[in-house]
Design an enzyme around this catalytic site. Structure first.
Site, mmCIF file in Angstrom:
data_model
loop_
_atom_site.group_PDB
_atom_site.id
_atom_site.type_symbol
_atom_site.label_atom_id
_atom_site.label_comp_id
_atom_site.label_asym_id
_atom_site.label_seq_id
_atom_site.Cartn_x
_atom_site.Cartn_y
_atom_site.Cartn_z
ATOM 1 N N ASP A 70 0.851 -1.182 0.000
ATOM 2 C CA ASP A 70 0.000 0.000 0.000
ATOM 3 C C ASP A 70 0.892 1.239 0.000
ATOM 4 O O ASP A 70 2.087 1.155 0.312
ATOM 5 C CB ASP A 70 -0.894 -0.046 1.249
ATOM 6 N N MET A 71 0.305 2.390 -0.299
ATOM 7 C CA MET A 71 1.104 3.612 -0.375
ATOM 8 C C MET A 71 0.966 4.478 0.883
ATOM 9 O O MET A 71 1.845 4.497 1.718
ATOM 10 C CB MET A 71 0.713 4.393 -1.631
ATOM 11 N N SER B 15 -2.617 0.647 -4.448
ATOM 12 C CA SER B 15 -3.127 1.854 -3.804
ATOM 13 C C SER B 15 -4.613 2.064 -4.055
ATOM 14 O O SER B 15 -5.172 1.561 -5.034
ATOM 15 C CB SER B 15 -2.346 3.067 -4.330
ATOM 16 N N GLY B 16 -5.226 2.842 -3.176
ATOM 17 C CA GLY B 16 -6.602 3.264 -3.412
ATOM 18 C C GLY B 16 -6.677 4.425 -4.373
ATOM 19 O O GLY B 16 -7.739 4.713 -4.925
ATOM 20 N N LYS C 128 -8.032 -5.111 -3.342
ATOM 21 C CA LYS C 128 -6.619 -5.226 -3.718
ATOM 22 C C LYS C 128 -6.204 -6.669 -3.970
ATOM 23 O O LYS C 128 -5.367 -6.937 -4.839
ATOM 24 C CB LYS C 128 -5.742 -4.578 -2.655
ATOM 25 N N ASP D 183 -1.884 -0.896 6.038
ATOM 26 C CA ASP D 183 -2.164 -0.251 7.325
ATOM 27 C C ASP D 183 -3.636 -0.029 7.599
ATOM 28 O O ASP D 183 -3.999 0.343 8.716
ATOM 29 C CB ASP D 183 -1.445 1.099 7.405
ATOM 30 N N ASN E 139 -8.813 -1.162 3.715
ATOM 31 C CA ASN E 139 -8.779 -1.516 2.296
ATOM 32 C C ASN E 139 -7.561 -2.350 1.911
ATOM 33 O O ASN E 139 -7.447 -2.808 0.780
ATOM 34 C CB ASN E 139 -8.876 -0.265 1.415
#
Length: 273
Positions: A9-10, A44-45, A202, A225, A228
């Site tokens: 994730d970002m 990423s979202g 994801k 974290d 999502n």
């Protein structure tokens, strides 16, 4: 343990709180990971274009899962795009604009493949904050009535950010209960819900890459974290929660690493090379 794909994730995970990362250390690790045949994925979202900007010097060595898995790119080419049905887009915008007080909502956004879109009446402060996560961002008139046809784009997600003062669990529950059955919403942090077609997450995005490269679940390592990220954290025995992850995420993941500000992702990746 044989790892053939790593995905992170970002925001709150790979990126530090200054919206950047240790480029020199990542460059070294990426070269060594790719030399061992390990694929590296940013999941990423936010939109693909933002990921391209953040990994400008590395983009040809990576794959990308964006918009929580609605859009997947491999070797610089789109692998899959999962758009929201037109009726569901209209229904969702109606829920956002009629089931909540205007003072409850900080901002909402419609995200397509070509760009993300906000209402042209948005404040400069809200625009600047949104632009941090969607650097391809366009102003449109009357966002609550927007359609894919009008935008000449495929709408893949809708985001709504609630004000810090609201009871977030309450408004989140209200939103999810009011959505069309074919849609689902995931929390991405910062009082933000990201809404997309219900099959989108994801893990589903990563599955497209796994199928293409013939990579098993136990050959994948993931980092996240927030809510999502849970689908991809639970996809593999090697899912890592950040030290700054939400308590709910930490409770459902076996492995843990340092915070996003302490390069927790890079520390674990270094053990693979």
């Amino acid at each position: 343990m044989t790892i053939k794909l790593v995905a992170f994730d970002m925001d709150g995970t790979f990126l530090n709180d200054q919206n950047t990362y240790n480029h020199a250390r990542f460059a070294d690790l990426l070269t060594r990971l790719r030399a061992k045949g390990i694929r590296v994925v940013a999941a990423s979202g936010s939109q693909y274009q933002r990921l391209q900007t953040q990994f400008q010097e590395f983009q040809h060595q990576m794959d990308f899962v964006s918009q929580n898995g609605a859009v997947v790119h491999s070797n610089g080419r789109p692998l899959i795009v999962t758009a929201m049905p037109a009726a569901a887009v209209a229904a969702t915008l109606n829920v956002i604009n009629h089931q909540f007080s205007a003072t409850d909502i900080a901002e909402h956004i419609v995200v397509g493949v070509k760009s993300a879109y906000v209402d042209d009446r948005i404040s400069q402060a809200a625009y600047d904050l949104t632009h941090r996560y969607y650097d391809h961002l366009k102003l449109v008139a009357d966002l609550p009535t927007v359609t894919a046809q009008r935008l000449d784009d495929q709408i893949t997600s809708i985001g709504v950010t609630f004000q810090p003062s609201v009871d977030f669990p309450r408004v989140m529950t209200t939103l999810r209960q009011a959505l069309p059955a074919e849609l689902a919403s995931q929390t991405s942090g910062f009082n933000t819900e990201l809404i997309s077609e219900s099959s989108v997450n994801k893990a589903a995005g990563l599955r497209q890459l796994q199928d293409k490269y013939q990579i098993a679940d136990d050959e994948v390592m993931t980092f996240g974290d927030n809510e999502n990220d849970l689908s991809m954290l639970r996809l593999t025995p090697y899912g890592y929660a950040m030290a700054n992850a939400t308590p709910a995420v930490k409770a459902q993941v076996t492995h843990h690493t340092g915070t996003n500000n302490a390069e927790g992702v890079l520390d674990v990746l270094a053990t693979l090379v």
